[in-house]
Design a protein around this motif. Sequence first.
Motif, mmCIF file in Angstrom:
data_model
loop_
_atom_site.group_PDB
_atom_site.id
_atom_site.type_symbol
_atom_site.label_atom_id
_atom_site.label_comp_id
_atom_site.label_asym_id
_atom_site.label_seq_id
_atom_site.Cartn_x
_atom_site.Cartn_y
_atom_site.Cartn_z
ATOM 1 N N ALA A 1 -63.883 -24.721 108.016
ATOM 2 C CA ALA A 1 -62.544 -24.854 108.601
ATOM 3 C C ALA A 1 -61.614 -25.604 107.645
ATOM 4 C CB ALA A 1 -62.617 -25.567 109.943
ATOM 5 N N SER A 2 -62.108 -26.680 107.018
ATOM 6 C CA SER A 2 -61.228 -27.427 106.118
ATOM 7 C C SER A 2 -60.968 -26.609 104.851
ATOM 8 C CB SER A 2 -61.797 -28.802 105.795
ATOM 9 O OG SER A 2 -63.058 -28.684 105.180
ATOM 10 N N HIS A 3 -61.964 -25.814 104.442
ATOM 11 C CA HIS A 3 -61.769 -24.928 103.291
ATOM 12 C C HIS A 3 -60.680 -23.900 103.590
ATOM 13 C CE1 HIS A 3 -62.650 -22.363 99.850
ATOM 14 N NE2 HIS A 3 -62.625 -21.346 100.696
ATOM 15 N N LEU A 4 -60.743 -23.342 104.803
ATOM 16 C CA LEU A 4 -59.738 -22.355 105.225
ATOM 17 C C LEU A 4 -58.342 -22.961 105.249
ATOM 18 C CD1 LEU A 4 -60.908 -20.286 108.313
ATOM 19 C CD2 LEU A 4 -59.710 -19.452 106.290
ATOM 20 N N GLY A 5 -58.236 -24.128 105.875
ATOM 21 C CA GLY A 5 -56.947 -24.803 105.986
ATOM 22 C C GLY A 5 -56.365 -25.069 104.605
ATOM 23 N N ARG A 6 -57.233 -25.500 103.672
ATOM 24 C CA ARG A 6 -56.791 -25.786 102.298
ATOM 25 C C ARG A 6 -56.284 -24.518 101.623
ATOM 26 N NH1 ARG A 6 -60.938 -29.159 101.441
ATOM 27 N NH2 ARG A 6 -62.206 -27.550 100.445
ATOM 28 N N ASP A 7 -57.045 -23.428 101.813
ATOM 29 C CA ASP A 7 -56.664 -22.157 101.176
ATOM 30 C C ASP A 7 -55.316 -21.656 101.720
ATOM 31 O OD1 ASP A 7 -57.412 -19.736 99.494
ATOM 32 O OD2 ASP A 7 -56.997 -18.844 101.454
ATOM 33 N N ILE A 8 -55.109 -21.835 103.023
ATOM 34 C CA ILE A 8 -53.854 -21.382 103.640
ATOM 35 C C ILE A 8 -52.679 -22.200 103.081
ATOM 36 C CG2 ILE A 8 -52.591 -21.421 105.846
ATOM 37 C CD1 ILE A 8 -55.345 -20.585 107.141
ATOM 38 N N ARG A 9 -52.868 -23.509 102.970
ATOM 39 C CA ARG A 9 -51.808 -24.369 102.412
ATOM 40 C C ARG A 9 -51.522 -24.014 100.954
ATOM 41 N NH1 ARG A 9 -54.415 -28.258 105.262
ATOM 42 N NH2 ARG A 9 -55.566 -29.055 103.469
ATOM 43 N N ARG A 10 -52.609 -23.839 100.186
ATOM 44 C CA ARG A 10 -52.464 -23.555 98.758
ATOM 45 C C ARG A 10 -51.736 -22.225 98.554
ATOM 46 N NH1 ARG A 10 -57.979 -23.816 96.466
ATOM 47 N NH2 ARG A 10 -57.839 -26.029 96.935
ATOM 48 N N ALA A 11 -52.118 -21.200 99.336
ATOM 49 C CA ALA A 11 -51.502 -19.877 99.186
ATOM 50 C C ALA A 11 -49.995 -19.979 99.394
ATOM 51 C CB ALA A 11 -52.108 -18.901 100.192
ATOM 52 N N ARG A 12 -49.569 -20.752 100.419
ATOM 53 C CA ARG A 12 -48.142 -20.866 100.702
ATOM 54 C C ARG A 12 -47.419 -21.689 99.636
ATOM 55 N NH1 ARG A 12 -50.840 -19.071 104.182
ATOM 56 N NH2 ARG A 12 -50.221 -17.905 106.037
ATOM 57 N N ALA A 13 -48.127 -22.703 99.083
ATOM 58 C CA ALA A 13 -47.512 -23.526 98.044
ATOM 59 C C ALA A 13 -47.361 -22.742 96.743
ATOM 60 C CB ALA A 13 -48.351 -24.786 97.819
ATOM 61 N N GLN A 14 -48.307 -21.838 96.472
ATOM 62 C CA GLN A 14 -48.286 -21.103 95.199
ATOM 63 C C GLN A 14 -47.301 -19.943 95.222
ATOM 64 O OE1 GLN A 14 -52.405 -20.149 94.776
ATOM 65 N NE2 GLN A 14 -52.953 -22.118 93.856
ATOM 66 N N GLY A 15 -46.900 -19.511 96.409
ATOM 67 C CA GLY A 15 -45.867 -18.476 96.476
ATOM 68 C C GLY A 15 -46.382 -17.080 96.760
ATOM 69 N N LEU A 16 -45.441 -16.142 96.764
ATOM 70 C CA LEU A 16 -45.729 -14.790 97.233
ATOM 71 C C LEU A 16 -46.784 -14.053 96.425
ATOM 72 C CD1 LEU A 16 -42.276 -13.402 98.375
ATOM 73 C CD2 LEU A 16 -44.267 -14.000 99.769
ATOM 74 N N SER A 17 -46.824 -14.276 95.092
ATOM 75 C CA SER A 17 -47.802 -13.517 94.310
ATOM 76 C C SER A 17 -49.218 -13.978 94.654
ATOM 77 C CB SER A 17 -47.514 -13.630 92.811
ATOM 78 O OG SER A 17 -47.650 -14.971 92.414
ATOM 79 N N ALA A 18 -49.377 -15.273 94.934
ATOM 80 C CA ALA A 18 -50.700 -15.788 95.313
ATOM 81 C C ALA A 18 -51.109 -15.220 96.677
ATOM 82 C CB ALA A 18 -50.673 -17.314 95.372
#
Length: 456
Positions: free
Chosen positions: A5-22
Amino acid sequence: MSDSASHLGRDIRRARAQGLSAIARRQEDRLADIVAHARATSPYYRELYRGLPERVADPALLPVTDKKKLMASFDDWVSDREITYEKVSAFADDPELIGHRFLGKHMVATTSGTSGRRGLFLLDDGYMAVTSALTSRALTTWLGPAGVLRATARGGRFAQLVATGGHYAGFAGYSRMIREGGWRAKLIRAFSVHTPMAELVARLNAYRPAVVIGYASTIMLLAAEQEAGRLRIDPLLVEPAGETMTTGDTDRIAAAFGARVGTVYGATECAYLSYGCAEGWYHVNSDWAVVEPVDAEYRPTPPGEFSHTVLVSNLANRVQPFLRYDLGDSVLVRPEPCPCGNLLPAVRVQGRAGDVLTFPDGHGGNVSLAPLAFGTLFDRTPGVEMFQIEQTARTTLRVRLLPAAGADPDSVWEAARRELSRLLTDNHLGGVTIERAEEPPRQAPGGKYRTVIPLA
Ligand SMILES: [Zn+2]
């Protein structure tokens, strides 16, 4: 929180921080992965995707599926040969098993079906985890950091309005949470939407929730109770779900409760599809879902125009893959970036609006019933394949039933009439006439079936 769950949450945050191409990269990889999984485990998809390239990362290459086709091939569609329609159906018909895991693994959900046709869904742990992570993120965004603190200080209680008596996603998820424990189970209480309004109001007044989540049409009825001063709750956030709302509806809810309104556009097929922003748009979680607005020939609809329908791919649920699935809604993609700052694609939705029926109470006032009350009622009536209720006069309901194959039309009608009478009597509407229609449910010009049609 578990590691995954914490891995998922991190990935979701990172994807949004990195932008549309990520986000696009995640979508492509996850689509290729789930298509490969579907071909390897589902005979239905193996056959359907025969002749496609070995790796498919472009959704437009996939043939379209819909509820009718998939439900008709249920046993070949699911990714586990131990799972059959018969077994899942028997499980879903047993109210004792609400909140239990099917085969010790998956959650089962049925829909009251705004399309009028029953759906049978299996939600695996991956799907549940993605839903939970994206929902937590949405709640935090809607409340804001100060709101989260205030909600916590006020006890953080959630009131969830659910359709009880069947394996509906909201109630099944709630029952599973209560069964399996965890900290969230202590902060949430379910309230049945079948409860007569006066009693529901009294119980909510006593509970004093910080957050109210539930069916949009019931929340609209509660907003009217709050405006009338009978309901006196002070939530920080109200989250109407399950039925699409107009901005007029959400403005009214916000004003009635003095609360933030968090909206959701999703379906049991993909619960986490999108969450509403303060600008009135739904942002698609496109790292975990593909949304394609298309015309009647499944060609892409340009941004800025309402589509004929929308094709959705759920990239998380592996037990019962929904890929390029025709959801039936008309959506419009915002051509330019949303002023709220969220980079995810922004859409608006037409269709699936909750049709509330209003009857005179005999004392100069009105009694309103949410469409959901009827949907869930016919779901638990054996032998009903499809139904439609039309209010043809202020106190007359005309009921069109399509009995399931092999069912006796007269006994199906008798059972349906009995359930409907009970619902009306419970709401002090015993004077409403129920008419049996000879004709089957009527299709709207767009091809959709409205299950509940209020008086014109
Ligand atoms: Zn926005």
